[in-house]
Design a protein around this motif. Sequence first.
Motif, PDB file in Angstrom:
ATOM      1  N   GLY A  61       0.778  -1.234   0.000  1.00  0.00           N
ATOM      2  CA  GLY A  61       0.000   0.000   0.000  1.00  0.00           C
ATOM      3  C   GLY A  61       0.808   1.281   0.000  1.00  0.00           C
ATOM      4  N   VAL A  62       2.158   1.182   0.053  1.00  0.00           N
ATOM      5  CA  VAL A  62       3.010   2.362   0.094  1.00  0.00           C
ATOM      6  C   VAL A  62       4.051   2.264  -1.014  1.00  0.00           C
ATOM      7  CG1 VAL A  62       4.690   3.665   1.463  1.00  0.00           C
ATOM      8  CG2 VAL A  62       2.722   2.612   2.577  1.00  0.00           C
ATOM      9  N   ILE A  63       4.260   3.369  -1.721  1.00  0.00           N
ATOM     10  CA  ILE A  63       5.261   3.424  -2.777  1.00  0.00           C
ATOM     11  C   ILE A  63       6.333   4.428  -2.352  1.00  0.00           C
ATOM     12  CG2 ILE A  63       5.699   3.821  -5.230  1.00  0.00           C
ATOM     13  CD1 ILE A  63       3.641   1.565  -4.635  1.00  0.00           C
ATOM     14  N   PRO A  64       7.499   3.936  -1.886  1.00  0.00           N
ATOM     15  CA  PRO A  64       8.583   4.864  -1.573  1.00  0.00           C
ATOM     16  C   PRO A  64       9.353   5.240  -2.838  1.00  0.00           C
ATOM     17  CG  PRO A  64       9.153   2.661  -0.822  1.00  0.00           C
ATOM     18  CD  PRO A  64       7.789   2.583  -1.452  1.00  0.00           C
ATOM     19  N   VAL A  65       9.747   6.503  -2.935  1.00  0.00           N
ATOM     20  CA  VAL A  65      10.461   7.025  -4.097  1.00  0.00           C
ATOM     21  C   VAL A  65      11.672   7.798  -3.583  1.00  0.00           C
ATOM     22  CG1 VAL A  65      10.280   8.509  -6.130  1.00  0.00           C
ATOM     23  CG2 VAL A  65       8.287   7.221  -5.359  1.00  0.00           C
ATOM     24  N   ASP A 111      -2.630   4.494  -4.498  1.00  0.00           N
ATOM     25  CA  ASP A 111      -3.572   5.239  -5.352  1.00  0.00           C
ATOM     26  C   ASP A 111      -2.977   6.553  -5.845  1.00  0.00           C
ATOM     27  OD1 ASP A 111      -5.506   3.269  -5.088  1.00  0.00           O
ATOM     28  OD2 ASP A 111      -6.602   4.338  -3.501  1.00  0.00           O
ATOM     29  N   ALA A 112      -2.286   7.277  -4.960  1.00  0.00           N
ATOM     30  CA  ALA A 112      -1.671   8.544  -5.352  1.00  0.00           C
ATOM     31  C   ALA A 112      -0.573   8.308  -6.383  1.00  0.00           C
ATOM     32  CB  ALA A 112      -1.114   9.267  -4.127  1.00  0.00           C
ATOM     33  N   TRP A 113       0.228   7.261  -6.197  1.00  0.00           N
ATOM     34  CA  TRP A 113       1.308   6.969  -7.139  1.00  0.00           C
ATOM     35  C   TRP A 113       0.741   6.588  -8.505  1.00  0.00           C
ATOM     36  CZ3 TRP A 113       6.000   8.291  -7.793  1.00  0.00           C
ATOM     37  CH2 TRP A 113       6.816   7.609  -8.700  1.00  0.00           C
ATOM     38  N   THR A 114      -0.310   5.787  -8.516  1.00  0.00           N
ATOM     39  CA  THR A 114      -0.950   5.388  -9.773  1.00  0.00           C
ATOM     40  C   THR A 114      -1.480   6.616 -10.521  1.00  0.00           C
ATOM     41  OG1 THR A 114      -1.537   3.221  -8.889  1.00  0.00           O
ATOM     42  CG2 THR A 114      -2.813   3.985 -10.777  1.00  0.00           C
ATOM     43  N   ALA A 115      -2.094   7.541  -9.797  1.00  0.00           N
ATOM     44  CA  ALA A 115      -2.610   8.765 -10.422  1.00  0.00           C
ATOM     45  C   ALA A 115      -1.456   9.618 -10.966  1.00  0.00           C
ATOM     46  CB  ALA A 115      -3.429   9.563  -9.416  1.00  0.00           C
ATOM     47  N   PHE A 116      -0.366   9.724 -10.225  1.00  0.00           N
ATOM     48  CA  PHE A 116       0.790  10.491 -10.680  1.00  0.00           C
ATOM     49  C   PHE A 116       1.389   9.893 -11.948  1.00  0.00           C
ATOM     50  CE2 PHE A 116       5.441  10.973 -10.662  1.00  0.00           C
ATOM     51  CZ  PHE A 116       5.514  12.342 -10.879  1.00  0.00           C
ATOM     52  N   VAL A 117       1.599   8.588 -11.969  1.00  0.00           N
ATOM     53  CA  VAL A 117       2.172   7.923 -13.148  1.00  0.00           C
ATOM     54  C   VAL A 117       1.257   8.112 -14.360  1.00  0.00           C
ATOM     55  CG1 VAL A 117       2.822   5.681 -14.133  1.00  0.00           C
ATOM     56  CG2 VAL A 117       3.569   6.302 -11.828  1.00  0.00           C
ATOM     57  N   ALA A 118      -0.047   7.991 -14.160  1.00  0.00           N
ATOM     58  CA  ALA A 118      -0.993   8.197 -15.266  1.00  0.00           C
ATOM     59  C   ALA A 118      -0.891   9.623 -15.804  1.00  0.00           C
ATOM     60  CB  ALA A 118      -2.417   7.901 -14.805  1.00  0.00           C
TER      61      ALA A 118
END
Length: 69
Positions: free
Chosen positions: A33-37, A53-60
């Motif tokens: 559930g967490v994407i570290p960058v 969810d936030a990471w998926t929206a950013f990548v899109a």
Amino acid sequence: MSIEHPPVTAWRKSSYSGSNGGNCVEVGDGIPGVIPVRDSKDPQGPALAFSADAWTAFVAAVKADRFPV
């Protein structure tokens, strides 16, 4: 959110990062559930943590070219 040394199982370089050693973003795997960058030039530095969810929206948005340079 910024976290120091997140407990990831592996870091992988973004396919959108340059191949010349600069501008490299790495994404960590292994935290549900967490994407570290992080910045690959500072692997011991802090990482930003995004919800999946936030990471998926950013990548899109990046793929749709919504961030002009």
